[in-house]
Design a protein around this motif. Structure first.
Motif, PDB file in Angstrom:
ATOM      1  N   PRO A  49       0.824  -1.214   0.000  1.00 36.22           N
ATOM      2  CA  PRO A  49       0.000   0.000   0.000  1.00 36.22           C
ATOM      3  C   PRO A  49       0.866   1.275   0.000  1.00 36.22           C
ATOM      4  O   PRO A  49       1.936   1.299   0.620  1.00 36.22           O
ATOM      5  CB  PRO A  49      -0.807  -0.102   1.305  1.00 36.22           C
ATOM      6  CG  PRO A  49      -0.775  -1.561   1.661  1.00 36.22           C
ATOM      7  CD  PRO A  49       0.525  -2.091   1.126  1.00 36.22           C
ATOM      8  N   ILE A  50       0.382   2.290  -0.698  1.00 34.28           N
ATOM      9  CA  ILE A  50       1.133   3.542  -0.840  1.00 34.28           C
ATOM     10  C   ILE A  50       1.545   4.111   0.515  1.00 34.28           C
ATOM     11  O   ILE A  50       2.685   4.554   0.685  1.00 34.28           O
ATOM     12  CB  ILE A  50       0.318   4.578  -1.641  1.00 34.28           C
ATOM     13  CG1 ILE A  50       0.184   4.142  -3.097  1.00 34.28           C
ATOM     14  CG2 ILE A  50       0.945   5.968  -1.559  1.00 34.28           C
ATOM     15  CD1 ILE A  50      -0.747   5.014  -3.925  1.00 34.28           C
ATOM     16  N   GLU A  51       0.631   4.116   1.476  1.00 24.14           N
ATOM     17  CA  GLU A  51       0.915   4.706   2.791  1.00 24.14           C
ATOM     18  C   GLU A  51       2.094   4.007   3.465  1.00 24.14           C
ATOM     19  O   GLU A  51       2.953   4.653   4.059  1.00 24.14           O
ATOM     20  CB  GLU A  51      -0.316   4.639   3.706  1.00 24.14           C
ATOM     21  CG  GLU A  51      -1.526   5.381   3.185  1.00 24.14           C
ATOM     22  CD  GLU A  51      -2.287   4.642   2.078  1.00 24.14           C
ATOM     23  OE1 GLU A  51      -2.166   3.393   1.941  1.00 24.14           O
ATOM     24  OE2 GLU A  51      -3.004   5.334   1.315  1.00 24.14           O
ATOM     25  N   GLN A  52       2.132   2.697   3.376  1.00 22.67           N
ATOM     26  CA  GLN A  52       3.216   1.934   3.995  1.00 22.67           C
ATOM     27  C   GLN A  52       4.535   2.192   3.254  1.00 22.67           C
ATOM     28  O   GLN A  52       5.583   2.375   3.884  1.00 22.67           O
ATOM     29  CB  GLN A  52       2.866   0.452   3.986  1.00 22.67           C
ATOM     30  CG  GLN A  52       3.817  -0.405   4.782  1.00 22.67           C
ATOM     31  CD  GLN A  52       3.401  -1.871   4.766  1.00 22.67           C
ATOM     32  OE1 GLN A  52       2.392  -2.265   4.181  1.00 22.67           O
ATOM     33  NE2 GLN A  52       4.206  -2.704   5.422  1.00 22.67           N
ATOM     34  N   ALA A  53       4.494   2.217   1.924  1.00 25.95           N
ATOM     35  CA  ALA A  53       5.703   2.500   1.140  1.00 25.95           C
ATOM     36  C   ALA A  53       6.204   3.914   1.430  1.00 25.95           C
ATOM     37  O   ALA A  53       7.414   4.132   1.560  1.00 25.95           O
ATOM     38  CB  ALA A  53       5.414   2.322  -0.349  1.00 25.95           C
ATOM     39  N   ASP A  54       5.280   4.876   1.554  1.00 24.52           N
ATOM     40  CA  ASP A  54       5.650   6.259   1.901  1.00 24.52           C
ATOM     41  C   ASP A  54       6.373   6.308   3.243  1.00 24.52           C
ATOM     42  O   ASP A  54       7.407   6.962   3.384  1.00 24.52           O
ATOM     43  CB  ASP A  54       4.406   7.157   1.996  1.00 24.52           C
ATOM     44  CG  ASP A  54       3.890   7.642   0.667  1.00 24.52           C
ATOM     45  OD1 ASP A  54       4.635   7.581  -0.330  1.00 24.52           O
ATOM     46  OD2 ASP A  54       2.735   8.095   0.621  1.00 24.52           O
TER      47      ASP A  54
END
Length: 171
Positions: A135-140
């Protein structure tokens, strides 16, 4: 911005002292420029391939200390891949090429690095999102543990993300 992990182990060997080290997955790690002694540790831990995204730039004192990294890695028995990406004007096609090369090596234990783990962590952000489906949030969050990309690198990340999205859409 960068955090020093409390303890990062790779096959039982403590690699926490390597600059901005991050585990991407069981077969992929990233960091800033490792010293020769740290390359020896990486080798002892079972890494088979070292990928360097930094330039061998004589103006960069950190890189100048490690100008013979290719020789050190090869003498330790590992493979060495040099895929430099310019800092001030990174190329989306070069970044995409590096990502595909790293993905191709997914069955090997790979160490990707640059000078500070800023280039590498930017590519690993994309790798996590598009190859690992994170997920984008985790990668961010994982990217921001290392650094906050500037306008140039945010632009590169967005350009490569658009290309990777288009490729996935075409499958």
């Amino acid at each position: 911005m960068s955090q020093h992990p409390s303890s990062v182990l790779l096959n039982g060997i403590n690699i926490s002292e390597i600059l901005n080290v991050q585990k991407i997955h069981d077969n992929l790690y990233s960091s800033g420029q490792p010293t020769v002694q740290q390359l020896e540790l990486i080798c002892q831990a079972g890494v088979s391939t070292v990928v360097n995204l930094a330039l061998n730039d004589a103006d960069n004192s950190l890189i100048r200390q490690h100008i013979y990294e290719d020789r050190a890695v090869l003498e330790l028995g590992m493979h060495y891949i040099h895929l430099p990406i310019l800092w001030d004007c990174p190329s989306a096609s070069q970044a995409l090429f590096a990502l595909k090369a790293i993905h191709h090596l997914q069955d090997q234990l790979v160490w990707i690095h640059c000078a500070d783990n800023w280039r590498a962590s930017s590519l690993m952000y994309l790798y996590r999102r598009f190859y690992m489906k994170m997920p984008i949030e985790q990668a961010d969050e994982l990217l921001h543990q290392v650094w906050e990309p500037d306008e140039t690198w945010t632009g590169l990340i967005n350009a490569v993300a658009m290309q990777l999205q288009a490729e996935q859409f075409n499958y």
